[in-house]
Design a protein around this motif. Structure first.
Motif, PDB file in Angstrom:
ATOM      1  N   ARG A  21      -4.151  13.000  -9.118  1.00 23.04           N
ATOM      2  CA  ARG A  21      -5.336  12.395  -9.481  1.00 23.04           C
ATOM      3  C   ARG A  21      -5.196  10.970 -10.127  1.00 23.04           C
ATOM      4  O   ARG A  21      -5.831  10.208  -9.567  1.00 23.04           O
ATOM      5  N   HIS A  22      -4.139  10.703 -10.868  1.00 24.86           N
ATOM      6  CA  HIS A  22      -3.687   9.524 -11.224  1.00 24.86           C
ATOM      7  C   HIS A  22      -3.303   8.645  -9.948  1.00 24.86           C
ATOM      8  O   HIS A  22      -3.513   7.351 -10.062  1.00 24.86           O
ATOM      9  N   ALA A  23      -2.529   9.009  -8.951  1.00 26.59           N
ATOM     10  CA  ALA A  23      -2.187   8.155  -8.043  1.00 26.59           C
ATOM     11  C   ALA A  23      -3.625   7.835  -6.954  1.00 26.59           C
ATOM     12  O   ALA A  23      -3.529   6.675  -6.605  1.00 26.59           O
ATOM     13  N   ALA A  24      -4.390   8.612  -7.036  1.00 28.31           N
ATOM     14  CA  ALA A  24      -5.709   8.288  -6.350  1.00 28.31           C
ATOM     15  C   ALA A  24      -6.500   7.323  -7.086  1.00 28.31           C
ATOM     16  O   ALA A  24      -7.160   6.373  -6.640  1.00 28.31           O
ATOM     17  N   ARG A  25      -6.406   7.233  -8.247  1.00 32.46           N
ATOM     18  CA  ARG A  25      -7.211   6.246  -9.032  1.00 32.46           C
ATOM     19  C   ARG A  25      -6.514   4.819  -8.955  1.00 32.46           C
ATOM     20  O   ARG A  25      -7.202   3.716  -8.982  1.00 32.46           O
TER      21      ARG A  25
ATOM     22  N   ARG B 108      -3.466   6.216  -1.000  1.00 33.16           N
ATOM     23  CA  ARG B 108      -4.198   7.016   0.047  1.00 33.16           C
ATOM     24  C   ARG B 108      -3.608   8.361   0.442  1.00 33.16           C
ATOM     25  O   ARG B 108      -2.457   8.356   0.409  1.00 33.16           O
ATOM     26  N   PHE B 109      -4.329   9.197   1.030  1.00 31.28           N
ATOM     27  CA  PHE B 109      -3.854  10.519   1.537  1.00 31.28           C
ATOM     28  C   PHE B 109      -4.324  11.074   2.906  1.00 31.28           C
ATOM     29  O   PHE B 109      -5.496  10.602   3.186  1.00 31.28           O
TER      30      PHE B 109
ATOM     31  N   GLN C 272       0.971  -1.318  -0.021  1.00 35.56           N
ATOM     32  CA  GLN C 272      -0.212  -0.109   0.005  1.00 35.56           C
ATOM     33  C   GLN C 272       0.910   1.263   0.052  1.00 35.56           C
ATOM     34  O   GLN C 272       2.089   1.177   0.452  1.00 35.56           O
ATOM     35  N   ALA C 273       0.366   2.408  -0.635  1.00 32.68           N
ATOM     36  CA  ALA C 273       1.046   3.522  -0.633  1.00 32.68           C
ATOM     37  C   ALA C 273       0.461   4.794  -0.005  1.00 32.68           C
ATOM     38  O   ALA C 273      -0.863   4.639  -0.044  1.00 32.68           O
ATOM     39  N   LEU C 274       0.849   5.659   0.772  1.00 33.30           N
ATOM     40  CA  LEU C 274       0.322   6.696   1.450  1.00 33.30           C
ATOM     41  C   LEU C 274       1.065   7.934   1.317  1.00 33.30           C
ATOM     42  O   LEU C 274       2.195   7.810   1.407  1.00 33.30           O
ATOM     43  N   VAL C 275       0.469   9.065   1.133  1.00 25.91           N
ATOM     44  CA  VAL C 275       1.062  10.376   1.065  1.00 25.91           C
ATOM     45  C   VAL C 275       0.481  11.065   2.473  1.00 25.91           C
ATOM     46  O   VAL C 275      -0.827  11.080   2.578  1.00 25.91           O
TER      47      VAL C 275
ATOM     48  N   CYS D 117     -13.429  14.294  -2.089  1.00 20.88           N
ATOM     49  CA  CYS D 117     -12.680  14.389  -0.910  1.00 20.88           C
ATOM     50  C   CYS D 117     -12.083  13.224  -0.958  1.00 20.88           C
ATOM     51  O   CYS D 117     -12.744  11.954  -1.031  1.00 20.88           O
ATOM     52  N   VAL D 118     -10.533  12.800  -0.804  1.00 18.12           N
ATOM     53  CA  VAL D 118      -9.923  11.388  -0.788  1.00 18.12           C
ATOM     54  C   VAL D 118      -9.466  11.098   0.476  1.00 18.12           C
ATOM     55  O   VAL D 118      -8.697  10.233   0.392  1.00 18.12           O
ATOM     56  N   SER D 119      -9.467  11.829   1.450  1.00 20.16           N
ATOM     57  CA  SER D 119      -9.002  11.449   2.557  1.00 20.16           C
ATOM     58  C   SER D 119     -10.067  11.180   3.801  1.00 20.16           C
ATOM     59  O   SER D 119     -11.239  11.229   3.583  1.00 20.16           O
ATOM     60  N   PRO D 120      -9.639  10.281   4.685  1.00 15.34           N
ATOM     61  CA  PRO D 120     -10.670   9.702   5.722  1.00 15.34           C
ATOM     62  C   PRO D 120     -10.716  10.928   6.636  1.00 15.34           C
ATOM     63  O   PRO D 120     -10.395  11.912   6.774  1.00 15.34           O
ATOM     64  N   ARG D 121     -11.705  10.452   7.735  1.00 15.86           N
ATOM     65  CA  ARG D 121     -12.209  11.780   8.845  1.00 15.86           C
ATOM     66  C   ARG D 121     -11.049  12.163   9.512  1.00 15.86           C
ATOM     67  O   ARG D 121     -11.216  13.338  10.045  1.00 15.86           O
TER      68      ARG D 121
END
Length: 339
Positions: free
Chosen positions: A265-269, A273-274, A234-237, A312-316
């Motif tokens: 946007r490419h990384a999110a697809r 995760r962010f 898995q990858a995370l920024v 939004c692409v991040s958790p709470r």
């Protein structure tokens, strides 16, 4: 993180990118090193007057460099006030990486819960498990064997994404248990008075390349690993906002570095995760004469909205991260209407 002994002055000029000329409060002019490759600008379009490196207007705080550090310059610029907003900003971009390293080494409950939520397959579950790990590596090389192969290129094409060949020299900031690859980004740019922060504040081909590397890791599915029962990589920024004014949302600075925005946007697809967290700087006078100052950067926990906003692409357990400035602006406008 603390800076126990700082001196204050006024920025006269920043030159040669990594140097600044400062007039201290006692009238002495000194040269300070600048550990920040960005432009230190602000506003939607990256304006100098809206940043924190405005000649003759920005108040700056310097730390004396130890003699054994073998540097040509006796001071290092660490903090600055931003004339446009009045916010205090941490100029030293390496601080973000150091603070995340300390939080990982001590297994900070706040960060472990946020990472666990970010990497969870179902963020809506009521039983999100905090991140646990056995090994922590710094500056870990990315694996090359299957990521650069034909199978990965075919999978990328079927998913509508582009394949990216990881360079042999590519490294990530941190790696947990040889499977969770983490990249840390320092955020200092204010995009609006409504609390929008942007990254990057200058064209950064390096940051763009990091996102492509993480995307290649995130979209990898290796049959041999599945057969052996190993967990997927898995990858995370992790974006770390180093400003004293409360950040409300983060997005890529599309007008400054459109290539980074596209890479994000490419990384999110691809499944990257962010997270975005707030490292709040503060300053206080040590003595009545205000000849010496002490600075501190402290974690300030932030919770996003209960219902994830559109785009939004991040958790709470994160400042909301958006893939476009437009989506972030719409979210902030809805916040203003609600209040």
């Amino acid at each position: 993180m603390r800076f126990p002994s700082l001196v204050r002055g006024t920025l006269l000029e920043r030159y040669k990118r990594f140097l600044a000329r400062v007039c201290l409060d006692d009238g002495t002019q000194v040269t300070a090193s600048v550990l920040n490759p960005g432009r230190m600008t602000g506003g939607d379009d990256g304006e100098l007057e809206r940043g924190y490196a405005v000649p003759n207007r920005s108040i700056v705080y310097l730390v004396a460099v130890r003699l054994e550090a073998r540097t040509k310059h006796p001071y290092r610029w660490v903090l600055a006030t931003e004339p446009w907003t009045g916010a205090l900003v941490c100029v030293h971009t390496l601080v973000a990486n150091q603070v995340i390293r300390e939080a990982l080494e001590t297994r900070s409950a706040y960060l472990m819960e946020a990472i666990g939520e970010a990497l969870a397959n179902d963020e809506t579950s009521d039983t999100i498990e905090p991140m646990t790990y056995c090994t922590l590596e710094r500056e870990r090389r990315f694996p090359l064997s299957s990521t650069n192969g034909k199978r990965s290129r075919q999978r990328a094409a079927s998913n509508g994404t582009q394949s990216h060949a990881i360079r042999p020299s590519s490294r990530c900031d941190f790696c947990l248990d040889q499977r969770v690859f983490i990249e840390v980004k320092s955020v200092t740019m204010c995009g609006s008075r409504q609390g929008l922060v942007l990254f990057p504040d200058a064209v950064s081909s390096r940051a763009t390349r990091h996102l492509h590397d993480l995307a290649a890791i995130a979209q990898e599915r290796t049959p041999s690993e599945t057969a052996l029962g190993r967990q997927q990589r898995q990858a995370l920024v992790i974006f770390v906002v180093q400003r004293s004014d409360p950040p409300q949302a983060l997005s890529p600075a599309e007008t400054i570095d459109p290539a980074f925005a596209m890479a994000m946007r490419h990384a999110a697809r691809c499944g990257v995760r962010f997270l975005c967290h707030w490292l709040r700087p503060s300053i206080r006078a040590v003595d009545a004469t205000q000849s010496s100052w002490a600075g501190e950067l402290s974690w300030t926990p932030v919770l996003g909205p209960e219902t994830k906003p559109p785009g939004c692409v991040s958790p709470r357990r994160s400042i909301p991260v958006f893939l476009s400035q437009e989506a972030a602006a719409q979210y902030l406008q809805s916040m203003d209407r609600a209040s």
